[in-house]
Scaffold this motif. Sequence first.
Motif, mmCIF file in Angstrom:
data_model
loop_
_atom_site.group_PDB
_atom_site.id
_atom_site.type_symbol
_atom_site.label_atom_id
_atom_site.label_comp_id
_atom_site.label_asym_id
_atom_site.label_seq_id
_atom_site.Cartn_x
_atom_site.Cartn_y
_atom_site.Cartn_z
ATOM 1 N N ILE A 1 2.538 3.373 11.469
ATOM 2 C CA ILE A 1 2.669 2.938 10.071
ATOM 3 C C ILE A 1 2.938 1.437 9.998
ATOM 4 O O ILE A 1 2.299 0.704 9.233
ATOM 5 C CB ILE A 1 3.789 3.721 9.358
ATOM 6 C CG1 ILE A 1 3.380 5.189 9.191
ATOM 7 C CG2 ILE A 1 4.083 3.111 7.983
ATOM 8 C CD1 ILE A 1 4.489 6.089 8.684
ATOM 9 N N ASN A 2 3.889 0.974 10.809
ATOM 10 C CA ASN A 2 4.192 -0.458 10.830
ATOM 11 C C ASN A 2 3.000 -1.276 11.304
ATOM 12 O O ASN A 2 2.724 -2.361 10.780
ATOM 13 C CB ASN A 2 5.401 -0.729 11.729
ATOM 14 C CG ASN A 2 6.696 -0.231 11.122
ATOM 15 O OD1 ASN A 2 6.900 -0.324 9.918
ATOM 16 N ND2 ASN A 2 7.576 0.318 11.941
ATOM 17 N N SER A 3 2.281 -0.749 12.302
ATOM 18 C CA SER A 3 1.124 -1.469 12.836
ATOM 19 C C SER A 3 -0.026 -1.517 11.835
ATOM 20 O O SER A 3 -0.761 -2.510 11.774
ATOM 21 C CB SER A 3 0.652 -0.819 14.134
ATOM 22 O OG SER A 3 1.617 -0.977 15.146
ATOM 23 N N LEU A 4 -0.199 -0.459 11.050
ATOM 24 C CA LEU A 4 -1.257 -0.451 10.040
ATOM 25 C C LEU A 4 -1.032 -1.543 9.003
ATOM 26 O O LEU A 4 -1.990 -2.177 8.533
ATOM 27 C CB LEU A 4 -1.320 0.924 9.365
ATOM 28 C CG LEU A 4 -1.968 2.044 10.180
ATOM 29 C CD1 LEU A 4 -1.815 3.387 9.470
ATOM 30 C CD2 LEU A 4 -3.447 1.751 10.419
ATOM 31 N N ILE A 5 0.227 -1.762 8.648
ATOM 32 C CA ILE A 5 0.547 -2.852 7.711
ATOM 33 C C ILE A 5 0.159 -4.190 8.322
ATOM 34 O O ILE A 5 -0.465 -5.041 7.676
ATOM 35 C CB ILE A 5 2.043 -2.824 7.353
ATOM 36 C CG1 ILE A 5 2.381 -1.548 6.576
ATOM 37 C CG2 ILE A 5 2.436 -4.061 6.530
ATOM 38 C CD1 ILE A 5 3.862 -1.329 6.345
ATOM 39 N N SER A 6 0.518 -4.379 9.602
ATOM 40 C CA SER A 6 0.183 -5.625 10.293
ATOM 41 C C SER A 6 -1.334 -5.786 10.435
ATOM 42 O O SER A 6 -1.865 -6.897 10.318
ATOM 43 C CB SER A 6 0.841 -5.653 11.678
ATOM 44 O OG SER A 6 2.252 -5.639 11.572
ATOM 45 N N MET A 7 -2.034 -4.665 10.686
ATOM 46 C CA MET A 7 -3.494 -4.733 10.798
ATOM 47 C C MET A 7 -4.123 -5.164 9.479
ATOM 48 O O MET A 7 -5.110 -5.916 9.461
ATOM 49 C CB MET A 7 -4.059 -3.374 11.218
ATOM 50 C CG MET A 7 -3.864 -3.042 12.669
ATOM 51 S SD MET A 7 -4.577 -1.420 13.053
ATOM 52 C CE MET A 7 -3.716 -1.051 14.584
ATOM 53 N N GLY A 8 -3.563 -4.683 8.383
ATOM 54 C CA GLY A 8 -4.061 -5.096 7.069
ATOM 55 C C GLY A 8 -3.929 -6.598 6.885
ATOM 56 O O GLY A 8 -4.849 -7.266 6.391
ATOM 57 N N ILE A 9 -2.776 -7.142 7.295
ATOM 58 C CA ILE A 9 -2.560 -8.591 7.224
ATOM 59 C C ILE A 9 -3.565 -9.323 8.115
ATOM 60 O O ILE A 9 -4.144 -10.340 7.727
ATOM 61 C CB ILE A 9 -1.115 -8.943 7.650
ATOM 62 C CG1 ILE A 9 -0.111 -8.357 6.654
ATOM 63 C CG2 ILE A 9 -0.929 -10.459 7.770
ATOM 64 C CD1 ILE A 9 1.331 -8.485 7.086
ATOM 65 N N LEU A 10 -3.795 -8.794 9.316
ATOM 66 C CA LEU A 10 -4.731 -9.414 10.257
ATOM 67 C C LEU A 10 -6.146 -9.439 9.701
ATOM 68 O O LEU A 10 -6.844 -10.464 9.783
ATOM 69 C CB LEU A 10 -4.703 -8.660 11.586
ATOM 70 C CG LEU A 10 -5.711 -9.126 12.649
ATOM 71 C CD1 LEU A 10 -5.452 -10.572 13.044
ATOM 72 C CD2 LEU A 10 -5.655 -8.219 13.866
ATOM 73 N N ILE A 11 -6.591 -8.320 9.117
ATOM 74 C CA ILE A 11 -7.947 -8.246 8.558
ATOM 75 C C ILE A 11 -8.131 -9.270 7.446
ATOM 76 O O ILE A 11 -9.166 -9.947 7.349
ATOM 77 C CB ILE A 11 -8.243 -6.818 8.053
ATOM 78 C CG1 ILE A 11 -8.336 -5.851 9.236
ATOM 79 C CG2 ILE A 11 -9.538 -6.783 7.249
ATOM 80 C CD1 ILE A 11 -8.363 -4.386 8.843
#
Length: 269
Positions: A126-136
Amino acid sequence: MFLNPFIILKNLWSHKELIKSFSKREVISKYKGSILGIMWSFITPLLMLAVYTFVFSEVFNAKWGTGSDSKIEFAIIIFCGLITFSIFGDVISRSPYLILGNANYVKKVVFPLEILPVVALGSALINSLISMGILIVCVGIFMNAIHWTLIFIPLVLCPLMLLSLGLGWLLSSLGVYLRDIAQVITIAVQALMLLSPIFYPVTSIPKDLLFIYYFNPVGYVVEDMRRVMIWGQMPDWNVWGIEMIIGLVVFYLGYIWFHKTKSGFADVI
């Protein structure tokens, strides 16, 4: 002891609602009482990104070797590696404490202790998905591209998740019987992060030390995540296949170990 792999999956699936509930609770409780609350899930990775970028691009004047001197591109490349490794690192770092930290569940016969590492993985995802959204978003803004290869992210992460779960079951069990294992794992995770191609490209590793990369299962996933998220390339399917086999074996053996040893948890705790 042989256990049908499909029985393992069926068992975990039967507790899917409990796993979702516990994962959600973990994420919320992590920021409970703080002023910014869940916003820290966005702020923390950005702050870490800023610190690592400053240290490696300004202090050490590091370059990635892509032909670009852009500090933002360098930051994005590092950020992708950190996100990927954090999934594995969070689960492994927490695993030795999972049973000890939930001792009240151990003596409850009806509670499925095997879901605790799954919950830890769910929280990390869940935490990583948030970070992935920021990265994208960053890739789209600063590199002018959002690649269709993003659809391969679940496949690329699959071996890492299997590996994390298998080791999670193993370490959570060992953490009950060998309390010192937690200290060893803390050091090992930090060492593995520095030995993975997160802050430097694989091409910068000396030839006589390349064996460290070849035997580091996390490194391959980090590289594939950069391929699909940043450069719009296909994963290395040959390596992915090997990684999947390793992940499945560790997943299966880790569960078997946990299943065999959990009957003694109550006596030790």
